[in-house]
Design an enzyme around this catalytic site. Structure first.
Site, PDB file in Angstrom:
ATOM      1  N   ARG A  92      42.346  -2.040  11.764  1.00 53.76           N
ATOM      2  CA  ARG A  92      43.544  -1.479  12.990  1.00 53.76           C
ATOM      3  C   ARG A  92      45.222  -1.149  13.289  1.00 53.76           C
ATOM      4  O   ARG A  92      45.380  -2.717  12.770  1.00 53.76           O
ATOM      5  CB  ARG A  92      42.812  -2.274  14.574  1.00 53.76           C
ATOM      6  CG  ARG A  92      41.692  -2.175  14.546  1.00 53.76           C
ATOM      7  CD  ARG A  92      40.884  -1.378  15.125  1.00 53.76           C
ATOM      8  NE  ARG A  92      39.760  -1.277  15.024  1.00 53.76           N
ATOM      9  CZ  ARG A  92      39.158  -1.941  16.256  1.00 53.76           C
ATOM     10  NH1 ARG A  92      39.043  -1.864  17.547  1.00 53.76           N
ATOM     11  NH2 ARG A  92      37.575  -1.819  16.150  1.00 53.76           N
ATOM     12  N   GLU A 106      47.193  -0.971  15.138  1.00 52.09           N
ATOM     13  CA  GLU A 106      47.556  -1.038  16.309  1.00 52.09           C
ATOM     14  C   GLU A 106      48.691  -1.832  16.079  1.00 52.09           C
ATOM     15  O   GLU A 106      48.400  -2.917  15.708  1.00 52.09           O
ATOM     16  CB  GLU A 106      46.715  -1.601  17.007  1.00 52.09           C
ATOM     17  CG  GLU A 106      45.444  -2.596  17.103  1.00 52.09           C
ATOM     18  CD  GLU A 106      44.477  -2.971  18.070  1.00 52.09           C
ATOM     19  OE1 GLU A 106      44.619  -1.859  18.795  1.00 52.09           O
ATOM     20  OE2 GLU A 106      43.457  -3.374  18.255  1.00 52.09           O
ATOM     21  N   ARG A 158      45.962 -12.140  20.656  1.00 56.59           N
ATOM     22  CA  ARG A 158      44.500 -11.873  20.640  1.00 56.59           C
ATOM     23  C   ARG A 158      44.638 -10.893  19.052  1.00 56.59           C
ATOM     24  O   ARG A 158      43.262 -10.336  18.891  1.00 56.59           O
ATOM     25  CB  ARG A 158      43.563 -11.778  21.254  1.00 56.59           C
ATOM     26  CG  ARG A 158      43.605 -10.393  21.985  1.00 56.59           C
ATOM     27  CD  ARG A 158      43.214 -10.376  23.103  1.00 56.59           C
ATOM     28  NE  ARG A 158      43.416  -9.500  24.567  1.00 56.59           N
ATOM     29  CZ  ARG A 158      42.430  -9.760  25.367  1.00 56.59           C
ATOM     30  NH1 ARG A 158      41.256 -10.486  25.600  1.00 56.59           N
ATOM     31  NH2 ARG A 158      42.345  -8.349  26.019  1.00 56.59           N
ATOM     32  N   HIS A 159      45.586  -9.801  18.943  1.00 57.62           N
ATOM     33  CA  HIS A 159      45.687  -9.355  17.430  1.00 57.62           C
ATOM     34  C   HIS A 159      45.564  -8.730  16.415  1.00 57.62           C
ATOM     35  O   HIS A 159      46.689  -9.335  16.066  1.00 57.62           O
ATOM     36  CB  HIS A 159      45.895  -7.452  18.711  1.00 57.62           C
ATOM     37  CG  HIS A 159      45.468  -7.094  19.525  1.00 57.62           C
ATOM     38  ND1 HIS A 159      45.604  -7.751  21.407  1.00 57.62           N
ATOM     39  CD2 HIS A 159      44.293  -6.073  20.181  1.00 57.62           C
ATOM     40  CE1 HIS A 159      44.905  -7.199  22.120  1.00 57.62           C
ATOM     41  NE2 HIS A 159      43.871  -5.854  21.614  1.00 57.62           N
ATOM     42  N   GLU A 176      37.804 -10.646  25.593  1.00 61.00           N
ATOM     43  CA  GLU A 176      36.649 -10.525  25.046  1.00 61.00           C
ATOM     44  C   GLU A 176      36.936 -10.633  23.816  1.00 61.00           C
ATOM     45  O   GLU A 176      37.108 -10.484  23.008  1.00 61.00           O
ATOM     46  CB  GLU A 176      37.431  -8.555  24.940  1.00 61.00           C
ATOM     47  CG  GLU A 176      35.373  -7.785  24.135  1.00 61.00           C
ATOM     48  CD  GLU A 176      36.836  -6.196  24.280  1.00 61.00           C
ATOM     49  OE1 GLU A 176      37.280  -5.831  24.973  1.00 61.00           O
ATOM     50  OE2 GLU A 176      35.874  -5.595  22.832  1.00 61.00           O
ATOM     51  N   SER A 191      32.367  -6.343  22.220  1.00 63.09           N
ATOM     52  CA  SER A 191      31.568  -5.237  23.016  1.00 63.09           C
ATOM     53  C   SER A 191      31.077  -3.671  21.810  1.00 63.09           C
ATOM     54  O   SER A 191      30.276  -3.631  21.019  1.00 63.09           O
ATOM     55  CB  SER A 191      32.907  -4.221  22.718  1.00 63.09           C
ATOM     56  OG  SER A 191      32.666  -3.041  21.803  1.00 63.09           O
ATOM     57  N   ARG A 251      37.736 -13.968  16.824  1.00 59.08           N
ATOM     58  CA  ARG A 251      37.962 -14.913  18.159  1.00 59.08           C
ATOM     59  C   ARG A 251      37.408 -15.573  18.767  1.00 59.08           C
ATOM     60  O   ARG A 251      37.286 -16.311  19.827  1.00 59.08           O
ATOM     61  CB  ARG A 251      37.847 -12.928  19.151  1.00 59.08           C
ATOM     62  CG  ARG A 251      39.024 -12.357  18.857  1.00 59.08           C
ATOM     63  CD  ARG A 251      39.385 -11.374  20.348  1.00 59.08           C
ATOM     64  NE  ARG A 251      40.475 -10.046  20.290  1.00 59.08           N
ATOM     65  CZ  ARG A 251      39.888  -9.197  20.689  1.00 59.08           C
ATOM     66  NH1 ARG A 251      39.420  -8.589  21.716  1.00 59.08           N
ATOM     67  NH2 ARG A 251      41.702  -8.535  20.843  1.00 59.08           N
TER      68      ARG A 251
HETATM   69  O1  4AD Z   1      36.479  -3.104  20.976  1.00 65.08           O
HETATM   70  P1  4AD Z   1      35.787  -2.874  19.687  1.00 65.08           P
HETATM   71  O2  4AD Z   1      36.820  -2.316  18.880  1.00 65.08           O
HETATM   72  O3  4AD Z   1      34.622  -2.348  19.120  1.00 65.08           O
HETATM   73  C1  4AD Z   1      33.778  -1.762  18.181  1.00 65.08           C
HETATM   74  O4  4AD Z   1      34.468  -1.788  16.955  1.00 65.08           O
HETATM   75  C2  4AD Z   1      32.711  -0.913  18.044  1.00 65.08           C
HETATM   76  N1  4AD Z   1      32.266  -0.238  17.345  1.00 65.08           N
HETATM   77  C3  4AD Z   1      31.134  -2.280  18.698  1.00 65.08           C
HETATM   78  C4  4AD Z   1      30.305  -1.300  19.088  1.00 65.08           C
HETATM   79  O5  4AD Z   1      29.228  -1.862  18.077  1.00 65.08           O
HETATM   80  N2  4AD Z   1      30.693  -1.018  19.891  1.00 65.08           N
HETATM   81  O6  4AD Z   1      35.914  -3.963  18.819  1.00 65.08           O
HETATM   82  C5  4AD Z   1      35.058  -4.858  18.638  1.00 65.08           C
HETATM   83  C6  4AD Z   1      35.576  -6.378  18.672  1.00 65.08           C
HETATM   84  C7  4AD Z   1      36.008  -7.123  20.055  1.00 65.08           C
HETATM   85  O7  4AD Z   1      35.457  -7.438  21.090  1.00 65.08           O
HETATM   86  C8  4AD Z   1      36.934  -7.857  19.597  1.00 65.08           C
HETATM   87  O8  4AD Z   1      36.489  -9.105  19.320  1.00 65.08           O
HETATM   88  C9  4AD Z   1      37.127  -7.689  18.378  1.00 65.08           C
HETATM   89  O9  4AD Z   1      35.850  -6.455  17.856  1.00 65.08           O
HETATM   90  N3  4AD Z   1      38.515  -6.641  18.066  1.00 65.08           N
HETATM   91  C10 4AD Z   1      39.622  -7.377  17.386  1.00 65.08           C
HETATM   92  N4  4AD Z   1      40.316  -8.142  16.836  1.00 65.08           N
HETATM   93  C11 4AD Z   1      41.390  -9.030  16.520  1.00 65.08           C
HETATM   94  N5  4AD Z   1      42.360  -7.637  16.378  1.00 65.08           N
HETATM   95  C12 4AD Z   1      41.755  -6.833  16.955  1.00 65.08           C
HETATM   96  N6  4AD Z   1      43.090  -6.105  16.940  1.00 65.08           N
HETATM   97  C13 4AD Z   1      40.923  -6.533  17.315  1.00 65.08           C
HETATM   98  N7  4AD Z   1      40.024  -5.652  17.855  1.00 65.08           N
HETATM   99  C14 4AD Z   1      38.805  -5.889  18.221  1.00 65.08           C
END
Ligand code: 4AD
Length: 405
Positions: free
Chosen positions: A177, A179, A185-186, A328, A331, A379
């Site tokens: 990512r 971002e 937590r990111h 979270e 998801s 996480r």
């Molecule tokens: O919520 P996210 O972005 O969902 C998906 O990637 C969907 N494709 C999942 C699905 O099957 N619907 O990411 C899923 C999880 C989040 O809940 C969080 O635990 C973790 O990935 N996550 C991160 N962990 C660390 N750093 C980040 N930048 C994260 N972004 C998401």
């Protein structure tokens, strides 16, 4: 030999030949269970005389620092950046040794549980042609001269595996990512634990898998990783996670209502911010006695394009997030399985359909109703142990500022 041994710097690697015996009477008061009467000692690799991190300081708890300060002792706190700059030393603290053993157990249980439920482990490409989660948070690169990016998730490919006739799949792999989120937590790269499955009647079947999976992970950690958890607790004290045998499920609207009653107004069709999520976590704990719960039926506007709208009210979705201690970790959702609706939703979300045409086409060869979820491994460990920063649960974290080591 004694002169040689005392000249060795701390953390040097030595081979010792000696006799193991019980400590003499006078030494019994010490914490040592056994002693080694050294006969020969060889230095295999000498560490530099002054290490960049003092391991004793790196292993102290905040309470120890405070106590020492009150006693007028001067101790040096080892900052997060210093720790990460010299991670090969920092990893040697007992707490860090325990953290990555716990991480390994979570990953292992994830596989073991899903395999026992007839999921098949798959691997999807990480070099892909476009965004899978929407938005600009992708690392762009050139793939033999063509624009490409690092996968933001295995989302589109795990769904295509379902289209390919696999009823249940899972994947453990890196997720990228781009971002610019400098938060606790990111990360820019994390380990994604993903699953996708056919749905027979209701997307709660996916929630049931999560329920069984996480209750089994929590039980396993509590029962079989006591030593590791105690070690982490000594440096970073935390309350054990409270969870119910049957995971609590609340609707998004119920969550918003709870927040409203506690004085926090949330835009009903908007998303929860970090602060609101944490507050909801506290309210749920007070009311239901659990740190672990599922919030479902999110508004359409805050979910990715591939999410199935609710049949009774398309302003909402068959989707959910899962929280530990108000943050979270997962998801998930039911996905759209018809190409027409998928293309319509992608366009509404501003995605150029031509960039995902192979994905959309996969649903025109006959695709079953399905759903799934994605978990962030770092996480889970961070929140299970109530650690304050995700960098503590990533061995070599990648964040917007850090590419080395
Ligand atoms: O919520 P996210 O972005 O969902 C998906 O990637 C969907 N494709 C999942 C699905 O099957 N619907 O990411 C899923 C999880 C989040 O809940 C969080 O635990 C973790 O990935 N996550 C991160 N962990 C660390 N750093 C980040 N930048 C994260 N972004 C998401």
């Amino acid at each position: 030999m004694v002169r040689f041994a005392t000249s060795l710097s701390k953390e040097s690697i030595v081979d010792v030949e000696g006799v193991v015996s019980l400590p003499k009477e006078t030494l019994k008061a010490t914490t040592q269970q056994v002693e080694v009467q050294v006969r020969k000692i060889y230095c295999i690799n000498r560490a530099i005389p002054t290490l960049p991190i003092n391991l004793e300081d790196a292993a102290r708890s905040e309470a120890e620092f405070e106590k020492a300060e009150q006693a007028g002792e001067k101790l040096v706190r080892v900052g997060q950046d210093t720790r990460l700059n010299y991670r090969a030393i920092d990893l040697r603290t007992p707490a860090n040794q325990a953290i990555f053993r716990i991480q390994c157990q979570v990953e292992n249980k994830f596989r073991e549980f899903l395999l026992s439920k007839d999921f098949v482990g798959i691997h999807t490409p990480k070099l892909i042609s476009g965004s899978s989660e929407g938005g600009a948070a992708v690392f762009k690169l050139l793939y033999n001269g063509q624009p490409a990016c690092l996968a933001q998730s295995p989302q589109l490919y795990k769904q295509m595996a379902i289209c390919g006739g696999y009823e249940r799949v899972f994947e453990v792999g890196p997720v990228f990512r781009a971002e610019n989120s400098n938060t606790h937590r990111h990360l820019c790269e994390f380990v994604g634990l993903d699953a996708e499955m056919e749905i027979k009647e209701h997307y709660f079947e996916v929630c049931d898998i999560i329920d069984g999976l996480f209750v089994s992970i929590f039980k396993h950690l509590t029962e079989n990783c006591k030593k590791e958890l105690e070690t982490i607790n000594r440096q970073y004290p935390f309350e054990p996670l409270q969870y119910l045998e049957k995971t609590l499920k609340l609707t998004y609207e119920e969550g918003i209502q709870m927040l409203k009653e506690a004085g926090t107004e949330i835009e009903p069709m908007g998303d929860l911010n970090t602060e609101a999520e944490k507050k909801l976590g506290r309210l749920v704990k007070e009311k239901y006695g659990t740190d672990f719960f599922i919030l479902y039926r999110y508004p359409l506007a805050v979910r990715p394009f591939y999410t199935m709208p609710c049949y009774d009210n398309p302003a909402y979705t068959n989707s959910f997030d899962v929280f530990i201690r108000g943050e979270e970790i997962i998801s998930g959702a039911q996905r759209i399985h018809t190409p027409e609706l998928l293309a319509k939703r992608a366009t509404e979300c501003g995605i150029d359909v031509s960039t995902i045409s192979a994905y959309i086409e996969s649903f025109s060869y006959g695709a079953p109703p399905h759903g799934g979820f994605g978990v962030g491994l770092e996480r889970v460990v961070m929140l299970f142990c109530a650690l304050n920063n995700i960098r503590k649960t990533s061995m070599f974290p990648r964040d917007p500022q850090r590419l080395v080591p």
